[in-house]
Design a protein around this motif. Sequence first.
Motif, PDB file in Angstrom:
ATOM      1  N   VAL A 256       2.904  39.426 -49.458  1.00  0.00           N
ATOM      2  CA  VAL A 256       3.324  40.271 -48.504  1.00  0.00           C
ATOM      3  C   VAL A 256       4.899  40.818 -48.355  1.00  0.00           C
ATOM      4  O   VAL A 256       4.928  42.007 -47.975  1.00  0.00           O
ATOM      5  N   THR A 257       5.572  39.879 -48.862  1.00  0.00           N
ATOM      6  CA  THR A 257       7.093  40.321 -48.922  1.00  0.00           C
ATOM      7  C   THR A 257       7.277  41.694 -49.883  1.00  0.00           C
ATOM      8  O   THR A 257       8.304  42.311 -49.705  1.00  0.00           O
ATOM      9  N   VAL A 258       6.521  41.595 -50.958  1.00  0.00           N
ATOM     10  CA  VAL A 258       6.981  42.317 -52.182  1.00  0.00           C
ATOM     11  C   VAL A 258       7.068  43.721 -51.899  1.00  0.00           C
ATOM     12  O   VAL A 258       8.106  44.207 -52.112  1.00  0.00           O
ATOM     13  N   PRO A 259       6.262  44.438 -51.052  1.00  0.00           N
ATOM     14  CA  PRO A 259       6.331  45.892 -51.002  1.00  0.00           C
ATOM     15  C   PRO A 259       7.730  46.170 -49.887  1.00  0.00           C
ATOM     16  O   PRO A 259       8.341  47.451 -50.021  1.00  0.00           O
ATOM     17  N   ASN A 260       8.315  45.126 -49.320  1.00  0.00           N
ATOM     18  CA  ASN A 260       9.415  45.465 -48.475  1.00  0.00           C
ATOM     19  C   ASN A 260      10.746  45.041 -49.137  1.00  0.00           C
ATOM     20  O   ASN A 260      11.882  45.083 -48.633  1.00  0.00           O
ATOM     21  N   LEU A 261      10.678  44.828 -50.512  1.00  0.00           N
ATOM     22  CA  LEU A 261      11.998  44.134 -51.134  1.00  0.00           C
ATOM     23  C   LEU A 261      13.143  45.186 -50.997  1.00  0.00           C
ATOM     24  O   LEU A 261      12.772  46.417 -51.444  1.00  0.00           O
ATOM     25  N   MET A 262      14.241  44.873 -50.901  1.00  0.00           N
ATOM     26  CA  MET A 262      15.511  45.685 -50.923  1.00  0.00           C
ATOM     27  C   MET A 262      15.660  46.116 -52.197  1.00  0.00           C
ATOM     28  O   MET A 262      16.235  47.708 -52.143  1.00  0.00           O
ATOM     29  N   CYS A 263      15.238  45.858 -53.320  1.00  0.00           N
ATOM     30  CA  CYS A 263      15.539  46.502 -54.679  1.00  0.00           C
ATOM     31  C   CYS A 263      14.860  47.726 -54.747  1.00  0.00           C
ATOM     32  O   CYS A 263      15.281  48.488 -55.684  1.00  0.00           O
ATOM     33  N   ILE A 264      13.666  47.850 -53.896  1.00  0.00           N
ATOM     34  CA  ILE A 264      12.858  48.782 -54.207  1.00  0.00           C
ATOM     35  C   ILE A 264      13.468  50.362 -54.052  1.00  0.00           C
ATOM     36  O   ILE A 264      12.917  51.430 -54.514  1.00  0.00           O
ATOM     37  N   ASN A 265      14.349  50.638 -52.979  1.00  0.00           N
ATOM     38  CA  ASN A 265      14.792  51.976 -52.748  1.00  0.00           C
ATOM     39  C   ASN A 265      16.405  51.701 -52.661  1.00  0.00           C
ATOM     40  O   ASN A 265      16.989  52.580 -52.123  1.00  0.00           O
ATOM     41  N   GLN A 266      16.910  50.700 -53.434  1.00  0.00           N
ATOM     42  CA  GLN A 266      18.526  50.527 -53.253  1.00  0.00           C
ATOM     43  C   GLN A 266      19.074  50.562 -54.828  1.00  0.00           C
ATOM     44  O   GLN A 266      18.276  50.126 -55.635  1.00  0.00           O
ATOM     45  N   LEU A 267      20.248  51.334 -54.797  1.00  0.00           N
ATOM     46  CA  LEU A 267      21.181  50.952 -56.083  1.00  0.00           C
ATOM     47  C   LEU A 267      22.225  49.913 -55.621  1.00  0.00           C
ATOM     48  O   LEU A 267      22.906  50.133 -54.698  1.00  0.00           O
ATOM     49  N   SER A 268      22.463  49.058 -56.483  1.00  0.00           N
ATOM     50  CA  SER A 268      23.467  48.204 -56.306  1.00  0.00           C
ATOM     51  C   SER A 268      24.849  48.542 -57.444  1.00  0.00           C
ATOM     52  O   SER A 268      24.570  48.550 -58.626  1.00  0.00           O
ATOM     53  N   ILE A 269      26.063  48.768 -57.009  1.00  0.00           N
ATOM     54  CA  ILE A 269      26.845  49.328 -57.979  1.00  0.00           C
ATOM     55  C   ILE A 269      28.145  48.455 -57.733  1.00  0.00           C
ATOM     56  O   ILE A 269      28.810  48.043 -56.835  1.00  0.00           O
ATOM     57  N   ASP A 270      28.626  47.951 -59.020  1.00  0.00           N
ATOM     58  CA  ASP A 270      29.951  46.842 -59.071  1.00  0.00           C
ATOM     59  C   ASP A 270      31.210  47.790 -59.440  1.00  0.00           C
ATOM     60  O   ASP A 270      31.034  48.995 -59.210  1.00  0.00           O
ATOM     61  N   TYR A 271      32.186  47.009 -59.306  1.00  0.00           N
ATOM     62  CA  TYR A 271      33.431  47.672 -59.151  1.00  0.00           C
ATOM     63  C   TYR A 271      33.852  48.281 -60.519  1.00  0.00           C
ATOM     64  O   TYR A 271      34.925  49.113 -60.548  1.00  0.00           O
ATOM     65  N   LEU A 272      33.343  48.011 -61.532  1.00  0.00           N
ATOM     66  CA  LEU A 272      33.261  48.819 -62.637  1.00  0.00           C
ATOM     67  C   LEU A 272      32.408  50.027 -62.883  1.00  0.00           C
ATOM     68  O   LEU A 272      32.531  50.750 -63.860  1.00  0.00           O
ATOM     69  N   GLY A 273      31.546  50.189 -61.856  1.00  0.00           N
ATOM     70  CA  GLY A 273      30.693  51.648 -62.063  1.00  0.00           C
ATOM     71  C   GLY A 273      29.393  51.272 -62.542  1.00  0.00           C
ATOM     72  O   GLY A 273      28.731  52.197 -62.876  1.00  0.00           O
ATOM     73  N   ASN A 274      28.991  49.886 -62.853  1.00  0.00           N
ATOM     74  CA  ASN A 274      27.562  49.589 -63.412  1.00  0.00           C
ATOM     75  C   ASN A 274      26.684  49.467 -62.529  1.00  0.00           C
ATOM     76  O   ASN A 274      26.879  49.130 -61.175  1.00  0.00           O
ATOM     77  N   VAL A 275      25.434  49.886 -62.844  1.00  0.00           N
ATOM     78  CA  VAL A 275      24.376  49.980 -61.826  1.00  0.00           C
ATOM     79  C   VAL A 275      23.261  49.093 -61.873  1.00  0.00           C
ATOM     80  O   VAL A 275      22.959  48.665 -62.940  1.00  0.00           O
ATOM     81  N   TYR A 276      22.855  48.198 -60.949  1.00  0.00           N
ATOM     82  CA  TYR A 276      21.992  47.310 -60.943  1.00  0.00           C
ATOM     83  C   TYR A 276      20.912  47.651 -59.805  1.00  0.00           C
ATOM     84  O   TYR A 276      21.245  48.387 -58.819  1.00  0.00           O
ATOM     85  N   ASP A 277      19.871  46.840 -60.006  1.00  0.00           N
ATOM     86  CA  ASP A 277      18.773  46.860 -58.694  1.00  0.00           C
ATOM     87  C   ASP A 277      19.039  46.215 -57.457  1.00  0.00           C
ATOM     88  O   ASP A 277      18.625  46.766 -56.262  1.00  0.00           O
ATOM     89  N   CYS A 278      19.855  45.172 -57.536  1.00  0.00           N
ATOM     90  CA  CYS A 278      20.465  44.793 -56.546  1.00  0.00           C
ATOM     91  C   CYS A 278      21.613  43.673 -56.715  1.00  0.00           C
ATOM     92  O   CYS A 278      21.961  43.700 -57.572  1.00  0.00           O
ATOM     93  N   ASP A 279      22.167  43.278 -55.633  1.00  0.00           N
ATOM     94  CA  ASP A 279      23.451  42.459 -55.651  1.00  0.00           C
ATOM     95  C   ASP A 279      23.334  41.100 -56.522  1.00  0.00           C
ATOM     96  O   ASP A 279      24.096  40.889 -57.122  1.00  0.00           O
ATOM     97  N   PHE A 280      22.037  40.627 -56.525  1.00  0.00           N
ATOM     98  CA  PHE A 280      21.918  39.384 -57.182  1.00  0.00           C
ATOM     99  C   PHE A 280      21.755  39.635 -58.693  1.00  0.00           C
ATOM    100  O   PHE A 280      22.414  38.896 -59.560  1.00  0.00           O
ATOM    101  N   ASN A 281      21.163  40.787 -59.049  1.00  0.00           N
ATOM    102  CA  ASN A 281      21.172  41.101 -60.524  1.00  0.00           C
ATOM    103  C   ASN A 281      22.402  41.432 -60.944  1.00  0.00           C
ATOM    104  O   ASN A 281      22.824  41.199 -62.156  1.00  0.00           O
ATOM    105  N   GLN A 282      23.414  42.055 -60.150  1.00  0.00           N
ATOM    106  CA  GLN A 282      24.696  42.367 -60.449  1.00  0.00           C
ATOM    107  C   GLN A 282      25.443  41.105 -60.693  1.00  0.00           C
ATOM    108  O   GLN A 282      26.283  40.921 -61.866  1.00  0.00           O
ATOM    109  N   MET A 283      25.442  39.988 -59.941  1.00  0.00           N
ATOM    110  CA  MET A 283      26.155  38.861 -60.376  1.00  0.00           C
ATOM    111  C   MET A 283      25.646  38.000 -61.637  1.00  0.00           C
ATOM    112  O   MET A 283      26.181  37.493 -62.232  1.00  0.00           O
ATOM    113  N   GLU A 284      24.131  38.427 -61.797  1.00  0.00           N
ATOM    114  CA  GLU A 284      23.723  37.706 -63.086  1.00  0.00           C
ATOM    115  C   GLU A 284      23.571  38.669 -64.203  1.00  0.00           C
ATOM    116  O   GLU A 284      23.406  38.314 -65.347  1.00  0.00           O
ATOM    117  N   ASN A 285      24.418  39.776 -63.985  1.00  0.00           N
ATOM    118  CA  ASN A 285      24.533  40.593 -65.098  1.00  0.00           C
ATOM    119  C   ASN A 285      23.245  41.149 -65.674  1.00  0.00           C
ATOM    120  O   ASN A 285      23.172  41.677 -66.917  1.00  0.00           O
TER     121      ASN A 285
END
Length: 336
Positions: A256-285
């Motif tokens: 039930v949680t899957v349609p509400n995941l934050m990654c679905i409508n969000q971009l996560s940007i790091d301090y170098l300008g790289n783009v990720y689906d979420c902050d956790f993916n950012q930390m795991e590169n």
Amino acid sequence: MLTTNQKIDNLTVTPFAQKIESPLQKQKITVLQINLGKKCNLACTHCHVEASPKRTEELSPEICQQLIEIINLFPQIETVDLTGGAPEMNYGFKPIVEAAKQAGKQVIVRSNLTIFFEAGFEDLPQYFAENKLRVVASLPCYLETNVDKQRGAGVYHKSIQAIQKLNQLGYGTKPELILDLVYNPALPNQNKFSLTPDQKNLEQDYKVYLLEQFKLKFNHLFTITNLPVGRTKQYLQRQNLKDSYLKFLESNFNGVTVPNLMCINQLSIDYLGNVYDCDFNQMENLAATDFKGKKLTIDKLLEAKSLDVINQIKTANYCYGCTAGNGSSCGGSLVK
């Protein structure tokens, strides 16, 4: 589904991509979350960013200007969500706040509260109020012992004092000054695990205790699961608990949680300008890629003149942390 505190025996984890059966598809981007850097005045035990006072990585003037350009170029962005480290300590914080407010965006600052007492940052409460920033503040428990254990000695009392400052300015009472608190569970010390408590009930507990003890008020409580990323992952590995924790999260997967995941409508940007689906993916590169499978940067978003260039969201087994029980996101529980 496993119940709270039930022990895990079988450690074979089903790949997350297999569990959800079909890949997660990106929808129209409305949230731009920016990690301004790893500089922080704290070094919390559960920090997935691994931020600390010793870290120096932060936004550059060039990337800051590109982010401001993106904020101005895309009306579809409704929310600019600033995080870190302590976002306030990293380059670009105030310029991005002011550009986003001028462009009519909601601005969230994810504050550790104790930053208010560091030299050079004493103006922050007033600055937050003047710019009507939505403050999302970490207070992983309403009890002193639990907070100081996770975040360092004396952090609880400084956090209480910081909330008092915000309350005096109208946060928690004026409709335009929103103050939300964040609960994180303590890290486990044995092969038994718990999901986050019911968000609504825990919010009431927080509100009653903080009002009775300190006359504090806030708007919402967000319950956030500790994902096995960053310092949490390192801790679990040292305790030989990482695989069993992942299995626990998988065993409590809630579709039930899957349609509400934050990654679905969000971009996560790091301090170098790289783009990720979420902050956790950012930390795991685990970088986001465009329709052609090319790694995304803000340069490429500007070149494409579009934020909607991602088809499939990148996932990993730590995504079970966002989909276990009532779910977890930067906005708390995914099941209301």
